[in-house]
Design a protein around this motif. Structure first.
Motif, PDB file in Angstrom:
ATOM      1  N   GLN A  52       0.801  -1.214   0.000  1.00 20.91           N
ATOM      2  CA  GLN A  52       0.000   0.000   0.000  1.00 20.91           C
ATOM      3  C   GLN A  52       0.841   1.275   0.000  1.00 20.91           C
ATOM      4  O   GLN A  52       0.311   2.360  -0.192  1.00 20.91           O
ATOM      5  N   SER A  53       2.152   1.151   0.229  1.00 22.44           N
ATOM      6  CA  SER A  53       3.026   2.325   0.244  1.00 22.44           C
ATOM      7  C   SER A  53       4.423   1.920  -0.211  1.00 22.44           C
ATOM      8  O   SER A  53       4.784   0.736  -0.183  1.00 22.44           O
ATOM      9  N   LEU A  54       5.205   2.911  -0.602  1.00 24.33           N
ATOM     10  CA  LEU A  54       6.604   2.644  -0.962  1.00 24.33           C
ATOM     11  C   LEU A  54       7.382   2.102   0.236  1.00 24.33           C
ATOM     12  O   LEU A  54       8.238   1.227   0.084  1.00 24.33           O
ATOM     13  N   GLU A  55       7.065   2.609   1.414  1.00 21.38           N
ATOM     14  CA  GLU A  55       7.744   2.133   2.609  1.00 21.38           C
ATOM     15  C   GLU A  55       7.470   0.650   2.822  1.00 21.38           C
ATOM     16  O   GLU A  55       8.367  -0.133   3.122  1.00 21.38           O
ATOM     17  N   GLU A  56       6.199   0.251   2.676  1.00 22.58           N
ATOM     18  CA  GLU A  56       5.823  -1.151   2.824  1.00 22.58           C
ATOM     19  C   GLU A  56       6.515  -2.005   1.753  1.00 22.58           C
ATOM     20  O   GLU A  56       6.983  -3.111   2.042  1.00 22.58           O
ATOM     21  N   LEU A  57       6.594  -1.500   0.550  1.00 19.57           N
ATOM     22  CA  LEU A  57       7.269  -2.217  -0.532  1.00 19.57           C
ATOM     23  C   LEU A  57       8.702  -2.534  -0.142  1.00 19.57           C
ATOM     24  O   LEU A  57       9.164  -3.669  -0.263  1.00 19.57           O
ATOM     25  N   TRP A  58       9.435  -1.532   0.354  1.00 18.89           N
ATOM     26  CA  TRP A  58      10.856  -1.708   0.633  1.00 18.89           C
ATOM     27  C   TRP A  58      11.142  -2.378   1.967  1.00 18.89           C
ATOM     28  O   TRP A  58      12.290  -2.720   2.257  1.00 18.89           O
ATOM     29  N   GLU A  59      10.109  -2.620   2.784  1.00 18.51           N
ATOM     30  CA  GLU A  59      10.290  -3.422   3.997  1.00 18.51           C
ATOM     31  C   GLU A  59      10.447  -4.897   3.655  1.00 18.51           C
ATOM     32  O   GLU A  59      10.981  -5.665   4.441  1.00 18.51           O
ATOM     33  N   ASP A  60       9.989  -5.289   2.479  1.00 13.54           N
ATOM     34  CA  ASP A  60      10.019  -6.680   2.060  1.00 13.54           C
ATOM     35  C   ASP A  60      11.449  -7.090   1.692  1.00 13.54           C
ATOM     36  O   ASP A  60      12.081  -6.482   0.828  1.00 13.54           O
ATOM     37  N   GLU A  61      11.967  -8.130   2.343  1.00 18.02           N
ATOM     38  CA  GLU A  61      13.347  -8.559   2.104  1.00 18.02           C
ATOM     39  C   GLU A  61      13.570  -9.065   0.685  1.00 18.02           C
ATOM     40  O   GLU A  61      14.650  -8.876   0.116  1.00 18.02           O
ATOM     41  N   VAL A  62      12.572  -9.691   0.087  1.00 15.73           N
ATOM     42  CA  VAL A  62      12.714 -10.185  -1.279  1.00 15.73           C
ATOM     43  C   VAL A  62      12.832  -9.004  -2.245  1.00 15.73           C
ATOM     44  O   VAL A  62      13.644  -9.025  -3.173  1.00 15.73           O
ATOM     45  N   VAL A  63      12.062  -7.957  -2.021  1.00 12.98           N
ATOM     46  CA  VAL A  63      12.145  -6.750  -2.859  1.00 12.98           C
ATOM     47  C   VAL A  63      13.511  -6.098  -2.683  1.00 12.98           C
ATOM     48  O   VAL A  63      14.114  -5.639  -3.648  1.00 12.98           O
ATOM     49  N   GLN A  64      14.022  -6.078  -1.458  1.00 14.88           N
ATOM     50  CA  GLN A  64      15.345  -5.497  -1.227  1.00 14.88           C
ATOM     51  C   GLN A  64      16.414  -6.218  -2.036  1.00 14.88           C
ATOM     52  O   GLN A  64      17.367  -5.599  -2.498  1.00 14.88           O
ATOM     53  N   GLU A  65      16.259  -7.514  -2.221  1.00  9.58           N
ATOM     54  CA  GLU A  65      17.214  -8.302  -3.000  1.00  9.58           C
ATOM     55  C   GLU A  65      16.956  -8.222  -4.505  1.00  9.58           C
ATOM     56  O   GLU A  65      17.869  -8.030  -5.288  1.00  9.58           O
ATOM     57  N   ALA A  66      15.691  -8.390  -4.902  1.00 11.85           N
ATOM     58  CA  ALA A  66      15.343  -8.502  -6.324  1.00 11.85           C
ATOM     59  C   ALA A  66      15.023  -7.172  -6.977  1.00 11.85           C
ATOM     60  O   ALA A  66      15.116  -7.027  -8.187  1.00 11.85           O
TER      61      ALA A  66
END
Length: 147
Positions: A52-66
């Motif tokens: 729901q937010s950019l912050e929530e997106l970047w809290e995800d460890e898989v997103v941080q890697e991929a």
């Protein structure tokens, strides 16, 4: 998956970082990015809804890697005295444009030649594009990111 190239053009504004932040919000809200946790490669029951937010997106460890394979993978435009680093955007300087393309006033006609500007994965570039009279018209952001 490998990295993906991305390229965006927005109307000119003097504050390059403000232009980047506005573009990032628009891309996020449009859902125009790779959402690794919702990919159709996963079984339907394992797919997660988009954040729901950019912050929530970047809290995800898989997103941080991929990453997201989009402008969302860069967070800020560096200043003239800063060293570009992971998740940043480095502006093309007038000196760099002149040395590599023979002009300090880049236009849309020069975009096809932007491969001459050095770049690194996870570090974007941006350039101000001018009209025929030399007035700033647009900002082009480009790079490649994601794994």
């Amino acid at each position: 998956m490998g990295a993906s190239e991305w390229d965006y053009c927005v109307p000119y504004q003097e504050d390059l970082n403000a232009a980047l932040q506005q573009l990032r919000r628009e891309v996020f809200e449009a859902g125009d990015y790779y959402w690794v946790n919702g990919g159709d490669w996963r079984p339907e029951e394992e797919r997660e809804p988009r954040p729901q937010s950019l912050e929530e997106l970047w809290e995800d460890e898989v997103v941080q890697e991929a990453g997201t394979h989009s402008i969302l993978d860069v967070f800020r435009v560096v200043g003239p005295d800063d060293t570009p680093d992971h998740h940043t955007v480095e502006p093309v300087t007038a000196e760099e444009a002149h040395a590599l393309l023979g002009t300090d006033k880049l236009t849309r006609a020069h975009v096809a030649d932007f491969d001459v500007f050095p770049r690194s994965r996870w570090i974007g570039r941006c350039a101000v594009l001018h009209d025929d009279q030399g007035h700033p018209q647009e900002i082009r952001f480009w790079g490649h990111s994601g794994d």
